[in-house]
Scaffold this motif. Structure first.
Motif, PDB file in Angstrom:
ATOM      1  N   PHE A  11       2.021  47.700 -25.103  1.00 46.40           N
ATOM      2  CA  PHE A  11       3.298  48.144 -24.557  1.00 46.40           C
ATOM      3  C   PHE A  11       3.192  48.524 -23.081  1.00 46.40           C
ATOM      4  O   PHE A  11       4.143  48.312 -22.317  1.00 46.40           O
ATOM      5  CB  PHE A  11       3.858  49.299 -25.386  1.00 46.40           C
ATOM      6  CG  PHE A  11       4.499  48.835 -26.668  1.00 46.40           C
ATOM      7  CD1 PHE A  11       5.793  48.353 -26.668  1.00 46.40           C
ATOM      8  CD2 PHE A  11       3.796  48.858 -27.865  1.00 46.40           C
ATOM      9  CE1 PHE A  11       6.387  47.902 -27.843  1.00 46.40           C
ATOM     10  CE2 PHE A  11       4.376  48.419 -29.037  1.00 46.40           C
ATOM     11  CZ  PHE A  11       5.683  47.935 -29.031  1.00 46.40           C
ATOM     12  N   ALA A  12       2.036  49.038 -22.673  1.00 51.01           N
ATOM     13  CA  ALA A  12       1.838  49.315 -21.249  1.00 51.01           C
ATOM     14  C   ALA A  12       1.900  48.017 -20.452  1.00 51.01           C
ATOM     15  O   ALA A  12       2.533  47.953 -19.385  1.00 51.01           O
ATOM     16  CB  ALA A  12       0.496  50.013 -21.033  1.00 51.01           C
ATOM     17  N   GLY A  13       1.251  46.984 -20.974  1.00 51.98           N
ATOM     18  CA  GLY A  13       1.281  45.697 -20.290  1.00 51.98           C
ATOM     19  C   GLY A  13       2.679  45.119 -20.200  1.00 51.98           C
ATOM     20  O   GLY A  13       3.086  44.591 -19.160  1.00 51.98           O
ATOM     21  N   LEU A  14       3.446  45.227 -21.286  1.00 50.01           N
ATOM     22  CA  LEU A  14       4.803  44.677 -21.295  1.00 50.01           C
ATOM     23  C   LEU A  14       5.727  45.444 -20.350  1.00 50.01           C
ATOM     24  O   LEU A  14       6.529  44.842 -19.629  1.00 50.01           O
ATOM     25  CB  LEU A  14       5.363  44.696 -22.717  1.00 50.01           C
ATOM     26  CG  LEU A  14       4.644  43.797 -23.733  1.00 50.01           C
ATOM     27  CD1 LEU A  14       5.270  43.943 -25.116  1.00 50.01           C
ATOM     28  CD2 LEU A  14       4.676  42.333 -23.293  1.00 50.01           C
ATOM     29  N   PHE A  15       5.630  46.760 -20.353  1.00 52.03           N
ATOM     30  CA  PHE A  15       6.455  47.556 -19.443  1.00 52.03           C
ATOM     31  C   PHE A  15       6.103  47.267 -17.985  1.00 52.03           C
ATOM     32  O   PHE A  15       6.986  47.122 -17.133  1.00 52.03           O
ATOM     33  CB  PHE A  15       6.289  49.047 -19.738  1.00 52.03           C
ATOM     34  CG  PHE A  15       7.247  49.558 -20.783  1.00 52.03           C
ATOM     35  CD1 PHE A  15       8.577  49.799 -20.482  1.00 52.03           C
ATOM     36  CD2 PHE A  15       6.812  49.788 -22.076  1.00 52.03           C
ATOM     37  CE1 PHE A  15       9.464  50.255 -21.445  1.00 52.03           C
ATOM     38  CE2 PHE A  15       7.686  50.247 -23.049  1.00 52.03           C
ATOM     39  CZ  PHE A  15       9.021  50.483 -22.741  1.00 52.03           C
ATOM     40  N   LEU A  16       4.804  47.170 -17.698  1.00 54.35           N
ATOM     41  CA  LEU A  16       4.387  46.874 -16.331  1.00 54.35           C
ATOM     42  C   LEU A  16       4.786  45.460 -15.916  1.00 54.35           C
ATOM     43  O   LEU A  16       5.099  45.212 -14.749  1.00 54.35           O
ATOM     44  CB  LEU A  16       2.875  47.050 -16.193  1.00 54.35           C
ATOM     45  CG  LEU A  16       2.363  48.490 -16.294  1.00 54.35           C
ATOM     46  CD1 LEU A  16       0.846  48.518 -16.243  1.00 54.35           C
ATOM     47  CD2 LEU A  16       2.958  49.352 -15.184  1.00 54.35           C
ATOM     48  N   TYR A  17       4.805  44.544 -16.881  1.00 50.99           N
ATOM     49  CA  TYR A  17       5.232  43.177 -16.579  1.00 50.99           C
ATOM     50  C   TYR A  17       6.693  43.179 -16.137  1.00 50.99           C
ATOM     51  O   TYR A  17       7.074  42.529 -15.154  1.00 50.99           O
ATOM     52  CB  TYR A  17       5.045  42.287 -17.801  1.00 50.99           C
ATOM     53  CG  TYR A  17       5.169  40.810 -17.511  1.00 50.99           C
ATOM     54  CD1 TYR A  17       4.036  40.036 -17.281  1.00 50.99           C
ATOM     55  CD2 TYR A  17       6.415  40.186 -17.475  1.00 50.99           C
ATOM     56  CE1 TYR A  17       4.139  38.681 -17.010  1.00 50.99           C
ATOM     57  CE2 TYR A  17       6.521  38.833 -17.211  1.00 50.99           C
ATOM     58  CZ  TYR A  17       5.389  38.083 -16.977  1.00 50.99           C
ATOM     59  OH  TYR A  17       5.507  36.751 -16.700  1.00 50.99           O
ATOM     60  N   GLY A  18       7.536  43.904 -16.881  1.00 51.75           N
ATOM     61  CA  GLY A  18       8.941  43.998 -16.492  1.00 51.75           C
ATOM     62  C   GLY A  18       9.107  44.634 -15.125  1.00 51.75           C
ATOM     63  O   GLY A  18       9.937  44.200 -14.311  1.00 51.75           O
ATOM     64  N   ALA A  19       8.304  45.652 -14.837  1.00 50.38           N
ATOM     65  CA  ALA A  19       8.363  46.302 -13.533  1.00 50.38           C
ATOM     66  C   ALA A  19       7.951  45.342 -12.419  1.00 50.38           C
ATOM     67  O   ALA A  19       8.530  45.355 -11.320  1.00 50.38           O
ATOM     68  CB  ALA A  19       7.453  47.533 -13.521  1.00 50.38           C
ATOM     69  N   SER A  20       6.971  44.494 -12.699  1.00 53.81           N
ATOM     70  CA  SER A  20       6.533  43.527 -11.688  1.00 53.81           C
ATOM     71  C   SER A  20       7.634  42.521 -11.383  1.00 53.81           C
ATOM     72  O   SER A  20       7.820  42.099 -10.236  1.00 53.81           O
ATOM     73  CB  SER A  20       5.265  42.803 -12.159  1.00 53.81           C
ATOM     74  OG  SER A  20       5.544  41.868 -13.194  1.00 53.81           O
ATOM     75  N   VAL A  76       6.742  39.025 -30.387  1.00 54.61           N
ATOM     76  CA  VAL A  76       8.092  39.542 -30.616  1.00 54.61           C
ATOM     77  C   VAL A  76       8.395  40.681 -29.656  1.00 54.61           C
ATOM     78  O   VAL A  76       9.478  40.751 -29.062  1.00 54.61           O
ATOM     79  CB  VAL A  76       8.254  40.015 -32.075  1.00 54.61           C
ATOM     80  CG1 VAL A  76       9.642  40.585 -32.301  1.00 54.61           C
ATOM     81  CG2 VAL A  76       7.977  38.867 -33.038  1.00 54.61           C
ATOM     82  N   ALA A  77       7.424  41.582 -29.469  1.00 55.43           N
ATOM     83  CA  ALA A  77       7.621  42.713 -28.568  1.00 55.43           C
ATOM     84  C   ALA A  77       7.897  42.240 -27.146  1.00 55.43           C
ATOM     85  O   ALA A  77       8.698  42.840 -26.415  1.00 55.43           O
ATOM     86  CB  ALA A  77       6.398  43.624 -28.596  1.00 55.43           C
ATOM     87  N   ASN A  78       7.262  41.150 -26.758  1.00 52.14           N
ATOM     88  CA  ASN A  78       7.443  40.606 -25.419  1.00 52.14           C
ATOM     89  C   ASN A  78       8.903  40.268 -25.145  1.00 52.14           C
ATOM     90  O   ASN A  78       9.422  40.533 -24.054  1.00 52.14           O
ATOM     91  CB  ASN A  78       6.563  39.359 -25.261  1.00 52.14           C
ATOM     92  CG  ASN A  78       6.689  38.720 -23.885  1.00 52.14           C
ATOM     93  OD1 ASN A  78       7.668  38.059 -23.583  1.00 52.14           O
ATOM     94  ND2 ASN A  78       5.674  38.908 -23.072  1.00 52.14           N
ATOM     95  N   LEU A  79       9.576  39.690 -26.136  1.00 50.50           N
ATOM     96  CA  LEU A  79      10.950  39.260 -25.951  1.00 50.50           C
ATOM     97  C   LEU A  79      11.891  40.440 -25.726  1.00 50.50           C
ATOM     98  O   LEU A  79      12.946  40.288 -25.101  1.00 50.50           O
ATOM     99  CB  LEU A  79      11.419  38.463 -27.177  1.00 50.50           C
ATOM    100  CG  LEU A  79      10.646  37.175 -27.471  1.00 50.50           C
ATOM    101  CD1 LEU A  79      11.140  36.542 -28.758  1.00 50.50           C
ATOM    102  CD2 LEU A  79      10.778  36.196 -26.307  1.00 50.50           C
ATOM    103  N   VAL A  80      11.531  41.614 -26.223  1.00 49.95           N
ATOM    104  CA  VAL A  80      12.416  42.781 -26.148  1.00 49.95           C
ATOM    105  C   VAL A  80      12.035  43.721 -25.003  1.00 49.95           C
ATOM    106  O   VAL A  80      12.870  44.104 -24.184  1.00 49.95           O
ATOM    107  CB  VAL A  80      12.398  43.566 -27.484  1.00 49.95           C
ATOM    108  CG1 VAL A  80      13.294  44.796 -27.394  1.00 49.95           C
ATOM    109  CG2 VAL A  80      12.816  42.668 -28.639  1.00 49.95           C
ATOM    110  N   VAL A  81      10.755  44.063 -24.919  1.00 43.10           N
ATOM    111  CA  VAL A  81      10.323  45.132 -24.024  1.00 43.10           C
ATOM    112  C   VAL A  81      10.385  44.721 -22.561  1.00 43.10           C
ATOM    113  O   VAL A  81      10.779  45.518 -21.699  1.00 43.10           O
ATOM    114  CB  VAL A  81       8.894  45.591 -24.386  1.00 43.10           C
ATOM    115  CG1 VAL A  81       8.394  46.641 -23.401  1.00 43.10           C
ATOM    116  CG2 VAL A  81       8.864  46.129 -25.812  1.00 43.10           C
ATOM    117  N   VAL A  82      10.017  43.486 -22.245  1.00 42.18           N
ATOM    118  CA  VAL A  82       9.956  43.063 -20.849  1.00 42.18           C
ATOM    119  C   VAL A  82      11.326  43.167 -20.179  1.00 42.18           C
ATOM    120  O   VAL A  82      11.454  43.712 -19.074  1.00 42.18           O
ATOM    121  CB  VAL A  82       9.399  41.627 -20.744  1.00 42.18           C
ATOM    122  CG1 VAL A  82       9.573  41.095 -19.326  1.00 42.18           C
ATOM    123  CG2 VAL A  82       7.931  41.599 -21.128  1.00 42.18           C
ATOM    124  N   GLY A  83      12.358  42.659 -20.834  1.00 41.86           N
ATOM    125  CA  GLY A  83      13.694  42.731 -20.246  1.00 41.86           C
ATOM    126  C   GLY A  83      14.176  44.156 -20.093  1.00 41.86           C
ATOM    127  O   GLY A  83      14.792  44.525 -19.083  1.00 41.86           O
TER     128      GLY A  83
END
Length: 207
Positions: A11-20, A76-83
């Motif tokens: 989840f840290a990676g996904l949140f940081l990906y969205g921030a990037s 699945v988490a990628n599709l939701v958390v990144v956006g």
């Protein structure tokens, strides 16, 4: 390895990906290659940008089948958390106004994206649709480096997106050329090492 590390890392990676992604958008110097592609498809079809991002994930997932990739919880988490995280970051980040500030956003966005990609892929809980394509190709063609495969994918979708009318900027080119080497640099450092009997997770991530 306990889920105590892997889930927070995912989840840290996904949140940081969205921030990037937000950093790249606010720079106004061009988004990443996939977003140029999404924008081009949106202009040609009239479908909104967000729906294009979602819908293009489906055929990308279908490409996993011949590569013997399997989606995981992280997919699945990628599709939701990144956006979700991108929207939060866009709401908090001030718009890049000066040239040094905009360039700083691009540099920070690219570095953070490479780190975040390796962080969530390294959790071994399943990559996102587009990164799963990269790891699947790396597993199928071991003679090719992750850097070469990632850069090839980025340049391909960038070219198609540009031909379809997507906006290409300095940041887009820098991202396409730098993301492969960055992921290859960070991935060995951030990959969670599994016991020999956890082969299913190895198959998910293409390791």
């Amino acid at each position: 390895m306990s889920l105590i590390r892997r889930v927070p890392q995912l989840f840290a990676g996904l949140f940081l990906y969205g921030a990037s992604m937000a950093l790249m958008v606010e720079s106004s110097l061009g988004g990443n290659s996939w977003d140029v592609f999404h924008q081009g498809v949106s202009q040609v079809t009239g479908i909104s940008f967000g729906w294009v991002v979602l819908l293009t994930g489906i055929p990308v997932l279908l490409l996993w089948i011949p590569l013997r990739q399997r989606p995981g919880f992280g997919t699945v988490a990628n599709l939701v958390v990144v956006g979700f995280s991108a929207d939060i970051a866009l709401a908090l980040l001030p718009a890049g106004e000066s040239i040094p500030g905009r360039v700083g956003y691009v540099v920070a966005g690219i570095l953070l994206n490479g780190f975040a990609t390796a962080l969530y892929i390294g959790s071994r809980m399943g990559p996102g649709p587009r990164d799963g394509l990269m790891t699947g190709l790396a597993a199928r063609f071991p003679r090719l480096s992750v850097r070469m495969i990632r850069t090839g994918i980025e340049l391909t979708v960038l070219g198609v997106g540009f031909l379809l009318g997507g906006t290409v900027g300095v940041g887009t080119i820098a991202y396409a050329l730098a993301i492969g080497p960055l992921v290859q640099l960070f991935l060995p450092l951030l990959t969670v090492r599994e016991r020999p009997d956890t082969r299913r997770l190895d198959m998910i991530t293409g390791k």
